[in-house]
Design a protein around this motif. Sequence first.
Motif, PDB file in Angstrom:
ATOM      1  N   VAL A 105       0.847  -1.204   0.000  1.00 47.04           N
ATOM      2  CA  VAL A 105       0.000   0.000   0.000  1.00 47.04           C
ATOM      3  C   VAL A 105       0.882   1.253   0.000  1.00 47.04           C
ATOM      4  O   VAL A 105       0.630   2.207  -0.742  1.00 47.04           O
ATOM      5  N   ALA A 106       1.937   1.236   0.828  1.00 47.91           N
ATOM      6  CA  ALA A 106       2.867   2.380   0.897  1.00 47.91           C
ATOM      7  C   ALA A 106       3.589   2.571  -0.438  1.00 47.91           C
ATOM      8  O   ALA A 106       3.770   3.701  -0.898  1.00 47.91           O
ATOM      9  N   GLU A 107       3.999   1.469  -1.073  1.00 42.54           N
ATOM     10  CA  GLU A 107       4.663   1.539  -2.383  1.00 42.54           C
ATOM     11  C   GLU A 107       3.750   2.186  -3.414  1.00 42.54           C
ATOM     12  O   GLU A 107       4.183   3.034  -4.204  1.00 42.54           O
TER      13      GLU A 107
ATOM     14  N   LYS B 266       2.278   6.891  -6.821  1.00 41.87           N
ATOM     15  CA  LYS B 266       1.340   7.938  -7.214  1.00 41.87           C
ATOM     16  C   LYS B 266       1.941   9.316  -6.960  1.00 41.87           C
ATOM     17  O   LYS B 266       1.824  10.233  -7.775  1.00 41.87           O
ATOM     18  N   PHE B 267       2.595   9.465  -5.807  1.00 44.34           N
ATOM     19  CA  PHE B 267       3.174  10.754  -5.414  1.00 44.34           C
ATOM     20  C   PHE B 267       4.312  11.168  -6.344  1.00 44.34           C
ATOM     21  O   PHE B 267       4.463  12.345  -6.670  1.00 44.34           O
TER      22      PHE B 267
ATOM     23  N   ASP C 261       3.517   1.206 -12.529  1.00 48.79           N
ATOM     24  CA  ASP C 261       3.592  -0.065 -11.791  1.00 48.79           C
ATOM     25  C   ASP C 261       4.879  -0.829 -12.067  1.00 48.79           C
ATOM     26  O   ASP C 261       5.333  -1.608 -11.227  1.00 48.79           O
ATOM     27  N   THR C 262       5.447  -0.646 -13.259  1.00 46.69           N
ATOM     28  CA  THR C 262       6.646  -1.410 -13.623  1.00 46.69           C
ATOM     29  C   THR C 262       7.947  -0.646 -13.361  1.00 46.69           C
ATOM     30  O   THR C 262       9.028  -1.206 -13.480  1.00 46.69           O
ATOM     31  N   ASP C 263       7.830   0.644 -12.994  1.00 44.70           N
ATOM     32  CA  ASP C 263       9.036   1.452 -12.713  1.00 44.70           C
ATOM     33  C   ASP C 263       9.642   1.051 -11.381  1.00 44.70           C
ATOM     34  O   ASP C 263       8.912   0.819 -10.401  1.00 44.70           O
ATOM     35  N   LYS C 264      10.968   0.983 -11.345  1.00 46.98           N
ATOM     36  CA  LYS C 264      11.659   0.607 -10.108  1.00 46.98           C
ATOM     37  C   LYS C 264      11.676   1.759  -9.115  1.00 46.98           C
ATOM     38  O   LYS C 264      11.835   2.910  -9.500  1.00 46.98           O
TER      39      LYS C 264
END
Length: 310
Positions: free
Chosen positions: A192-194, A199-200, A205-208
């Motif tokens: 959830v934190a990730e 978003k921030f 989703d696939t970016d490290k």
Amino acid sequence: MSTLEAPQKLEKKPIKFSNLLLGSGLNMFEVSTLGQPLEVVKTTMAAHRSDGMAGAVTRVWGRGGVFGFYQGLIPWAWIEASTKGAVLLFVASEAEYYVKNFGASNFVAGISGGMLGGLAQAYATMGFCTCMKTVEITKHKAVAGGAKPPGTIATFMGIYRAEGIKGINKGVNAVAVRQVTNWGSRFGLSRVAENGIRKFTGKGDTDKLSVMEKITASAIGGGLSAWNQPIEVIRVEMQSKKEDPNRPKKMTVGNTARYVYSQNGLKGLYRGVTPRIGLGVWQTVCMVALGDVAKEWVEKATGETVTAKH
């Protein structure tokens, strides 16, 4: 004419020696540095619930100065640290594979694997290790007549002779509940934190994530998973050698919870939560920040490619 693609075959990941060595090495470093002092303060606060943080630190220092903060490290914390990662990795990997075979999503399979791995940890090695660490930290040090207090192994053998395997595994059910809820909530809350960080920062989703972003997400997950501190206080009370005639003679998770609540109220059930949050953050820093350095060293030492996530 279009053809349907065959579903991708699910492959079981092999358990590599390099993965086990990485987990074991990082755990050993974590517990031998700040890990055990935080564990000792947390356990002292949970056992002596009238103590605040300053009181617990003073009590620990009075038991043996700097060395008081490392009570229970050798051999119990080292045994626990060197084995729990291997048990977790093996069981979690197997469980995740079979849960995925039943059609579960990666998220559900990950949480299920973590929870079952945590359960295995508790009953395989953590039960007797946490019990012996708590005994070391809470046993009465003042011996009548100035006699030398029993050493670590003598204490272990004394409990084994008097109470058998049950005695050295006291509180194991509470440890199991703690580990299951720990790994389930750590995994879920970290994800959830990730997502919030992605978003921030505008990442997909696939970016490290960067190392600092990984540490932040895992620290949030580890810190918030301290919601289950009452079961940790119950575990410490069940394993404690503190003398109190009001304690239940035969302690279970239920009657221990009632005893702690009757003595110290709701506040008592959350005693030691601050050093536990600190412990969760330190574990995260070790596993994430030092992970790449340790990974490189293990790959050179074993000649294998490390595939474990850290």
